[in-house]
Design a protein around this motif. Structure first.
Motif, short mmCIF file in Angstrom:
data_model
loop_
_atom_site.label_atom_id
_atom_site.label_comp_id
_atom_site.label_asym_id
_atom_site.label_seq_id
_atom_site.Cartn_x
_atom_site.Cartn_y
_atom_site.Cartn_z
N TYR A 109 0.83 -1.21 0.00
CA TYR A 109 0.00 0.00 0.00
C TYR A 109 0.86 1.26 0.00
O TYR A 109 0.63 2.20 -0.77
CB TYR A 109 -0.93 -0.01 1.21
N PHE A 110 1.89 1.29 0.85
CA PHE A 110 2.72 2.49 0.97
C PHE A 110 3.78 2.59 -0.12
O PHE A 110 4.51 3.57 -0.17
CB PHE A 110 3.38 2.54 2.35
N SER A 111 3.89 1.58 -0.97
CA SER A 111 4.75 1.72 -2.15
C SER A 111 4.05 2.42 -3.30
O SER A 111 4.66 2.70 -4.32
CB SER A 111 5.23 0.33 -2.62
N TYR A 112 2.79 2.71 -3.15
CA TYR A 112 1.98 3.42 -4.14
C TYR A 112 2.09 2.77 -5.51
O TYR A 112 2.65 3.33 -6.45
CB TYR A 112 2.40 4.89 -4.21
N PRO A 113 1.60 1.55 -5.64
CA PRO A 113 1.70 0.88 -6.95
C PRO A 113 0.82 1.56 -8.00
O PRO A 113 -0.18 2.20 -7.67
CB PRO A 113 1.20 -0.55 -6.64
N VAL A 114 1.23 1.43 -9.24
CA VAL A 114 0.50 2.01 -10.36
C VAL A 114 0.25 0.92 -11.40
O VAL A 114 0.91 -0.12 -11.41
CB VAL A 114 1.29 3.17 -11.01
N SER A 115 -0.69 1.17 -12.24
CA SER A 115 -1.00 0.26 -13.34
C SER A 115 -0.66 0.95 -14.65
O SER A 115 -0.83 2.17 -14.78
CB SER A 115 -2.48 -0.15 -13.32
N LEU A 116 -0.17 0.19 -15.60
CA LEU A 116 0.24 0.71 -16.89
C LEU A 116 -0.85 0.42 -17.92
O LEU A 116 -1.21 -0.74 -18.14
CB LEU A 116 1.57 0.07 -17.33
N ASN A 117 -1.36 1.48 -18.52
CA ASN A 117 -2.38 1.36 -19.56
C ASN A 117 -1.78 1.79 -20.89
O ASN A 117 -1.23 2.89 -21.00
CB ASN A 117 -3.60 2.22 -19.23
N ILE A 118 -1.87 0.95 -21.88
CA ILE A 118 -1.35 1.23 -23.22
C ILE A 118 -2.53 1.30 -24.18
O ILE A 118 -3.32 0.35 -24.29
CB ILE A 118 -0.35 0.15 -23.66
N ASN A 119 -2.64 2.44 -24.86
CA ASN A 119 -3.68 2.65 -25.86
C ASN A 119 -3.03 2.88 -27.21
O ASN A 119 -2.14 3.72 -27.36
CB ASN A 119 -4.55 3.86 -25.49
N LEU A 120 -3.45 2.13 -28.20
CA LEU A 120 -2.96 2.26 -29.57
C LEU A 120 -4.01 3.00 -30.38
O LEU A 120 -5.15 2.54 -30.52
CB LEU A 120 -2.68 0.88 -30.17
N ASN A 121 -3.63 4.17 -30.87
CA ASN A 121 -4.55 5.00 -31.65
C ASN A 121 -3.97 5.25 -33.03
O ASN A 121 -2.74 5.31 -33.20
CB ASN A 121 -4.82 6.34 -30.95
N GLU A 382 5.08 8.11 -29.46
CA GLU A 382 4.78 7.53 -28.16
C GLU A 382 4.67 8.65 -27.14
O GLU A 382 5.51 9.55 -27.09
CB GLU A 382 5.87 6.54 -27.73
N THR A 383 3.63 8.60 -26.33
CA THR A 383 3.41 9.59 -25.26
C THR A 383 3.36 8.86 -23.94
O THR A 383 2.60 7.89 -23.78
CB THR A 383 2.12 10.37 -25.48
N LEU A 384 4.17 9.29 -23.01
CA LEU A 384 4.27 8.65 -21.70
C LEU A 384 3.88 9.65 -20.62
O LEU A 384 4.44 10.73 -20.53
CB LEU A 384 5.70 8.15 -21.47
N ASP A 385 2.87 9.29 -19.82
CA ASP A 385 2.43 10.10 -18.69
C ASP A 385 2.87 9.42 -17.40
O ASP A 385 2.48 8.28 -17.12
CB ASP A 385 0.91 10.26 -18.69
N ARG A 386 3.69 10.11 -16.63
CA ARG A 386 4.16 9.59 -15.34
C ARG A 386 3.38 10.24 -14.21
O ARG A 386 3.03 11.41 -14.28
CB ARG A 386 5.66 9.86 -15.15
N LEU A 387 3.14 9.47 -13.15
CA LEU A 387 2.47 9.99 -11.97
C LEU A 387 3.51 10.58 -11.03
O LEU A 387 4.49 9.93 -10.68
CB LEU A 387 1.69 8.87 -11.26
#
Length: 511
Positions: A109-121, A382-387
């Motif tokens: 929980y305190f490692s703040y996990p994220v999920s990677l979403n890849i969209n091909l447009n 390619e566009t990469l959005d980081r949190l």
């Protein structure tokens, strides 16, 4: 009847008698019916508020009343030590497993996990900026004589070190070859490598020394370099290379930088026909290009560079259809006039694809095209959005990075790293490196004005590579990053018949 009821609930003696007497007295006084006696706590309720005399009793009470499975076994099996030990170990293991699971859950929980979403447009996108350079440094008329002098001294140096001469610019005059070498500081020298401490060196053949008037020395015993000293000459070192080619090229590049820094700030614009001499044809989506579609700048090592579809373009190009007939199509001519072989060892063109608001770092992300072939290049954006925040260490626009952006562009990590090195260069050496932008009122490095800048620069390069300057730590990645990846689809060599139709040294590229 009421007295009998009290006797059934509490068998303790005659403490209830006063109560009865009081009740009787109230009845005699006529104060109403007798009130119900307070309900006495049961034995189980008494145990809940009972103070235990020892920790053993408290533990037995806990095991008898808890809902934890297996805890009561520790009390029931106390007459059998083997069973007690078994249940105690089992009970402790289950508690350990439970807290281990708690630790994993809290850690995740305190490692703040994220999920990677890849969209091909496959949408209509803005075509990226394309920078293409001639790979031939321009010889400005203002420094042409100094460059010719450098060529002559380089020829003499090669002849003295290797008995090699390939230049045709040697000028006959009153000065000797030794006088030519003495006109530049930091001369290139051949330095003997100290012998290894262990092991005898192999003796040369006597016959070989008799055949040659000048005894030949094994190249492994020597290194080539030039000396650099600080301001008061108290500390010096040799910038050496085991390869003579690398040493000569770096020495030539070092002097070329000093000569280039003497150019005035306001230079006359280059000839407009240079684009026509380099680019024979330009089309985007089957429509011819014009001068409004490109901008020009000069790179010290890669020569004249032209950027198509940059941010200064009034109408940015849009791309929606893939294929070889769409996109940017260029036909180039590789020139070798005034070629400087010690700065550029290849012929052709250097290409880089980047964003409209990003500088073209030709050293970091460019690639070369060789002449005489047709090269097709496909691109993917390619566009990469980081949190940011607790999820990652990134910056939105670089405003929270302790490095001043010296480039007239948006923040990128490469922009920050180059600006950081330039800041360190100005702080430590007192001048700016010519390959990077400089702040106002700061001069470019020249050993005529800054005699020890070479000593400072090469020392600073070592600290920069090992991150002692902290540039790689300070410059964080942007939270939103867009890039264009290039892939070479194919390279076609024209046939002999087709090759005769076009001028010699022609290169064609498609994007």
């Amino acid at each position: 009847m009421e007295g009998n009821k009290l006797e059934e609930q509490d068998s303790s003696p005659p403490q209830s008698t006063p109560g009865l007497m009081k009740g009787n007295k109230r009845e005699e006084q006529g104060l109403g019916p007798e009130p119900a006696a307070p309900q006495q706590p049961t034995a189980e309720e008494e145990a809940l508020i009972e103070f235990h005399r020892s920790y053993r009793e408290l533990f037995e009470f806990f095991c008898n009343n808890t809902t934890i499975h297996g805890a009561i076994r520790l009390v029931c099996s106390q007459h059998n030590r083997m069973k007690t030990a078994f249940w105690a170990v089992l009970w402790l293991c289950t508690f350990g497993m439970m807290y281990w699971q708690f630790g994993l859950l809290f850690g995740e929980y305190f490692s703040y996990p994220v999920s990677l979403n890849i969209n091909l447009n496959s949408d209509k996108l803005v075509f990226p900026a394309v920078t293409i350079c001639t790979l031939n440094p321009y010889r400005y008329p203002e420094i042409k004589e100094e460059l010719e002098e450098l060529d002559r001294i380089t020829e003499q140096t090669l002849f003295d070190l290797y008995k090699y001469s390939s230049f045709t610019t040697l000028v006959a005059g009153s000065r000797s070859r030794r006088d030519l070498r003495g006109t530049l500081p930091h001369p290139l020298q051949r330095l003997r490598v100290p012998p290894p401490p262990h092991g005898a060196r192999r003796a040369r053949s006597v016959a070989s020394s008799l055949r040659d008037n000048n005894p030949q020395v094994d190249w492994k015993d020597w290194k080539i370099g030039f000396q650099l000293c600080n301001q008061n000459k108290s500390d010096c070192f040799y910038q050496t290379y085991s390869s003579g080619v690398d040493a000569v090229r770096e020495w030539y590049r070092f002097h070329y930088i000093n000569i280039l820094s003497r150019l005035p700030e306001t230079l006359p614009s280059l000839e407009e026909d240079t684009l026509g001499n380099f680019i024979f044809a330009c089309r985007f989506n089957q429509v011819s290009c014009n001068q409004a579609n490109y901008s020009h700048f000069h790179h010290p090592m890669y020569g004249n560079c032209y950027t198509f579809n940059d941010k200064n373009n009034s109408n940015l190009w849009m791309s929606s259809m893939p294929g070889i007939n769409n996109g940017l199509s260029l036909m180039l001519r590789a020139e070798q006039n005034d070629f400087i072989p010690l700065l550029s060892t290849v012929t052709g063109a250097r290409v880089m694809v980047h964003g409209q608001d990003e500088p073209a770092f030709m050293d970091d992300g460019g690639f070369n095209l060789r002449p005489g072939v047709e090269t097709s290049i496909s691109m993917r954006k390619e566009t990469l959005d980081r949190l940011g925040g607790d999820y990652g260490d990134c910056t939105k626009n670089g405003s929270d990075v302790p490095v001043e952006n010296l480039y007239p562009s948006k923040y990128t990590q490469q922009v920050c790293i180059h600006s950081c090195f330039q800041e360190s260069m100005i702080k430590e050496c007192g001048c700016a490196y010519i390959f990077y932008p400089r702040p106002q009122n700061v001069e470019y490095c020249d050993y005529r004005k800054h005699s020890s800048w070479g000593y400072c620069y090469y020392k600073l390069q070592v600290d920069f590579s090992s991150d002692h300057l902290g540039c790689f730590t300070k410059c964080r990645k942007p939270c939103r990053n867009g890039s264009s990846r290039c892939y070479r689809d194919r390279t076609i060599t024209p046939s002999t018949t087709r090759e005769m139709e076009w001028p010699k040294s022609t290169s064609s590229s498609r994007s």
